[in-house]
Design a protein around this motif. Structure first.
Motif, PDB file in Angstrom:
ATOM      1  N   ARG A 137      22.381  30.785 -72.905  1.00 61.94           N
ATOM      2  CA  ARG A 137      22.363  29.426 -72.388  1.00 61.94           C
ATOM      3  C   ARG A 137      22.071  29.446 -70.897  1.00 61.94           C
ATOM      4  O   ARG A 137      22.590  30.287 -70.173  1.00 61.94           O
ATOM      5  CB  ARG A 137      23.745  28.793 -72.555  1.00 61.94           C
ATOM      6  N   PRO A 166      23.854  18.379 -67.505  1.00 58.46           N
ATOM      7  CA  PRO A 166      23.021  18.234 -68.696  1.00 58.46           C
ATOM      8  C   PRO A 166      22.318  16.876 -68.695  1.00 58.46           C
ATOM      9  O   PRO A 166      22.852  15.899 -68.173  1.00 58.46           O
ATOM     10  CB  PRO A 166      24.029  18.328 -69.852  1.00 58.46           C
ATOM     11  N   HIS A 170      20.944  23.154 -75.976  1.00 59.50           N
ATOM     12  CA  HIS A 170      20.113  23.618 -74.871  1.00 59.50           C
ATOM     13  C   HIS A 170      18.788  24.147 -75.358  1.00 59.50           C
ATOM     14  O   HIS A 170      18.671  24.642 -76.481  1.00 59.50           O
ATOM     15  CB  HIS A 170      20.838  24.687 -74.049  1.00 59.50           C
ATOM     16  N   GLN A 218      20.032  22.210 -70.265  1.00 55.85           N
ATOM     17  CA  GLN A 218      21.099  21.761 -71.148  1.00 55.85           C
ATOM     18  C   GLN A 218      20.939  20.265 -71.459  1.00 55.85           C
ATOM     19  O   GLN A 218      20.495  19.501 -70.616  1.00 55.85           O
ATOM     20  CB  GLN A 218      22.444  21.901 -70.431  1.00 55.85           C
TER      21      GLN A 218
END
Lengths: 275, 546
Positions: free
Chosen positions: B11, B17, B90, B95
């Motif tokens: 990630r 995000p 993601h 993200q």
């Protein structure tokens, strides 16, 4: 705003201050786990180091012993009011899962949900904080920051209030109360990043080789000892946990046995008033 | 972190995000798209696929991707999304938080809850059914919620034989609707979520389509710009008294502030300089900006409280009025009738309000406009209205500052609607004073304190009673000792801003909404100074001076 953690923090502080302003009788459910320890830290951020309402612990008497030691030490060191509630009737009558006289769900229902209800009604709370997160589990992904519970403590998840533009449900009918969820928008990864950055004290058994944890095992999620298992892997501090989390594809609560019972068992527990 | 070189497949670091909401008509495949997206990008947690399979087998239905998001048993049983849910996701680029919204008309309030948090939206339309009622209503609500980045996804292409002609028909019909409300979508994408065509990979069945798949589409959205340079808007959330400092707490909605800045507080226009920024366990920052929750102290003590909005004096005033023109959407079961009292919550201000006039009433799914004579706004309708407020509030047009330009309406404990301010008829305080009666807030400002009620317990000595009365007077508080036969005047005295001293007997005294204190013993008399601070707004409403 320096980074994403600052944004998460600012939002949570706003929510905590909002609840403090709006509710006369307020307490914070403190499960002693990593999330509620972050939540307690955010309270101190919101009130310049002060903790202006009590921490509430529902003690099943089956908790991992290090948790209780950590609880009592921190309460002493930081000097906050701690209210502990236990469902002694059921515990003393041994009508519990570890004694073989109840299913896991019946046990959670009596020792956690019922004890929590009695804690709230005894103290007449208008609102209690709970450190749940949307990424933990499906029904929590559908929660509100300010989530009403009716006079029977039930969560009417089929008819939740709209919540928009940081305007929360702070008006409520007599006899009902509000669960406030300041960490709803955090992820497990965020929690550990923040613990690492802020150096927040957590129960040592999150780390391998601590307490009863063998050198290559640790707890990922803390609960009652009979229903919580350890995960394999060496992680001696928050940054080593972060490395493992980023590689993991396993759900956080997979080590909590009560979640793995019947499909809607956890939903039923939550609808009836569980965290 | 030690192994940063080898983590390219992991990630990305936890940045802010991008929040994507998925909206559209019921059964057009929103939850299915999310499930498919997770599967096709390898994002499902271990064991999730098997548990979805088990849920389907138990119900004797074919595999259902929507069960990833539809966590409630009743949602799975009826195969319908009831409430909005959020899930983290993601791509290699960044993200995301994916917000799944319900498409059923009954759950518009849950759709609004989900969409209000989003930075961008995917609006799904099923190729077989085409544009439906909620396709339009959701499009309209997205624009009211201020979501500027919208991509239209034409789903269920498998049920339309992957036909380019059908795709173009749907696009044309919906584009026409959107242009009617001034929305320009960023693009149109054909997919079959159930079959996985065009979700994480391009499909040969859609080879006439030259654009990207859903993952490409997500990555093409941009982060909304941060408004750090705007004018300061700092609504006060609360006032604390910690460690002998009086701290004004709140979150900065726009702009920035630093020690030494001169602030003006509206409504009212009181001024003071910032003495310090207050932090706990944090490196002291020189300047704090939009989005930050902060605490400040002032060089002079002012009577300011929750609801006041601080601005930087050199940046000019903020609009203040007891009348606003707004566009609002109504979610309440009970219609909002002209003239009915409700509560408006804007930033941290709360004020009683009523609809004075409905200028336009719009059915958000047909765009039918009723121009005159509307007397009520029904559930799921949109309207442009003038609201009259009991007191003046400070605000902006929503396109200037969202945090002080939009509000919700509370009707009988429930948030029942939301609105954005489209016009700010600014009237100066003096002009207003000629035309309007004096408000309780203005009266309090004149007296320097709020109304209060002190109740003497039966056992309290006459000496103590006199002592209390004198102490209040000394502290420049307007007092009045209520005799036994004057009980009926109590409310009027409190409305006038007086601090009333009364005997315990009358049980009916309780719950009047004013500051209250019961003096039942001689020891209680010591607490009178704290109570005075509270009356003057110099202490929080609960006494926890530490």
């Amino acid at each position: 705003m320096r980074d994403h953690l600052d944004e998460l923090e600012a939002q949570s502080v706003y929510i905590i201050r909002e609840a403090f302003k709006k509710f006369e009788k307020l307490g914070m459910l403190w499960s002693i786990g990593k999330d509620s320890s972050v939540m307690l830290w955010l309270v101190r951020k919101a009130f310049m180091g002060h903790i202006p309402f009590p921490m509430l612990h529902v003690d099943t008497k089956y908790k991992i012993p290090e948790m209780i030691e950590f609880r009592d030490n921190l309460a002493k060191e930081w000097g906050f009011e701690l209210i502990v509630e236990t469902n002694w009737d059921v515990y003393n009558a041994k009508k519990t899962f570890p004694e073989g006289n109840a299913t896991r769900i019946e046990c959670c229902s009596a020792l956690k949900k019922d004890a929590l209800q009695s804690l709230i009604s005894k103290n007449d709370f208008d609102a209690v904080f709970a450190g749940i997160r949307r990424d933990e589990e499906g029904t929590r992904a559908k929660e509100r920051y300010f989530s009403p519970r009716n006079t029977k403590f039930q969560w009417d998840f089929k008819d939740q209030p709209p919540e928009l533009w940081d305007q929360y449900k702070t008006d409520f009918a007599p006899g009902t109360h509000i669960r406030v969820h300041p960490l709803l928008h955090w992820t497990e990864l965020n929690i550990w990043e923040y613990i690492e950055r802020e150096k927040i004290p957590v129960v040592p058994v999150y780390f391998s080789g601590q307490g009863k944890c063998p050198p290559d095992e640790r707890y990922r999620s803390l609960g009652c000892e009979p229903c919580t298992s350890r995960v394999k892997g060496e992680a001696k501090n928050a940054s080593e946990i972060l490395v493992q989390l980023k590689q993991s594809n396993i759900a956080e609560r997979s080590t909590r046995a009560q979640d793995q019972e019947a499909e809607d068992a956890f939903e039923q527990l939550r609808a009836q008033g569980y965290m | 972190m030690t192994d940063s070189q080898s983590t390219s497949h992991l990630r990305p670091k936890s940045d802010h995000p991008l929040r994507i909401v998925i909206v559209g008509h019921v059964d057009h495949g929103k939850s299915t798209l999310v499930g498919r997206l997770f599967h096709d990008t390898g994002s499902l947690p271990e064991g999730k696929l098997e548990s979805i399979q088990a849920s389907c087998e138990r119900r004797g239905v074919p595999f259902e991707w929507a069960f990833l998001m539809d966590a409630f048993k009743s949602e799975k049983d009826q195969n319908i999304t009831i409430d909005t849910a959020q899930i983290w996701f993601h791509t290699e680029k960044r993200q995301y938080v994916i917000i799944d919204a319900p498409g059923h008309k009954e759950f518009i309030k849950n759709m609004v809850t989900g969409a209000a948090q989003a930075d961008a939206a995917l609006l799904l339309i099923a190729a077989d059914e085409g544009v439906q009622e909620q396709s339009k209503r959701h499009g309209y609500l997205l624009s009211m919620l201020g979501i500027k980045q919208v991509v239209v996804v034409v789903n269920k292409m498998d049920l339309a034989d992957y036909s380019e002609t059908r795709f173009n028909e749907v696009c044309a019909e919906y584009r026409e609707f959107l242009s009617g409300i001034g929305v320009e979508p960023m693009g149109f994408v054909p997919v079959s979520a159930r079959e996985g065509d065009g979700v994480a990979t391009l499909s040969s069945k859609l080879n006439w389509y030259g654009g990207g798949h859903i993952v490409d589409t997500l990555d093409a959205f941009s982060q909304p710009p941060k408004k750090a340079d705007d004018v300061l808007r700092f609504p006060l959330q609360d006032v604390y008294r910690f460690d002998h400092r009086r701290i004004l707490a709140g979150r900065i909605e726009s702009g920035s502030l630093k020690a030494g800045d001169t602030l003006t507080f509206y409504p009212g226009g009181k001024q003071s300089k910032i003495k310090s920024l207050e932090f706990w366990e944090q490196e002291a920052l020189n300047s704090v900006g939009a989005g930050q929750s902060v605490g400040i102290t002032l060089e002079t003590q002012l009577f300011v409280e929750r609801g006041h909005v601080a601005i930087r004096s050199e940046q000019g005033p903020i609009a203040c009025s007891d009348e606003i023109r707004a566009r609002l959407f109504w979610l309440g079961q009970r219609p909002l009738e002209v003239g009915r009292g409700v509560k408006v919550k804007l930033a941290t201000q709360e004020v009683e309000a009523r609809v004075h006039q409905i200028h336009r009433l719009i059915d958000a799914s047909t765009l039918n406009v009723q121009n005159e004579g509307a007397k009520e706004i029904r559930k799921n309708d949109v309207a442009e209205v003038t609201l009259r407020l009991r007191e003046e509030i400070a605000f902006d047009n929503a396109d200037v500052c969202e945090g002080t330009g939009r509000f919700v309406i509370v009707d009988d404990y429930e948030v029942a609607g939301g609105g954005i301010i489209v016009d700010a008829p600014y009237r100066s305080t003096q002009e207003k004073a000629q035309a309007q009666p004096i408000s309780p807030r203005e009266r309090n400002a004149l007296l320097g304190h709020e109304a209060g009620l002190i109740i003497f317990g039966d056992s309290l000595s006459e000496d103590s009673r006199t002592l209390v009365e004198n102490r209040l007077h000394q502290k420049r508080i307007l007092t009045y000792r209520l005799s036994d036969d004057e009980g009926s005047h109590l409310t009027s005295l409190l409305n006038a801003g007086v601090v009333v001293l009364a005997e315990h007997k009358a049980e009916s005294l309780k719950h009047l909404g004013a500051h209250q204190m019961l003096l039942s013993s001689e020891d209680d008399v010591q607490k009178i100074d704290t109570f005075i601070l509270r009356l003057k707004g110099l202490s929080d409403s609960r006494d926890f001076e530490i």
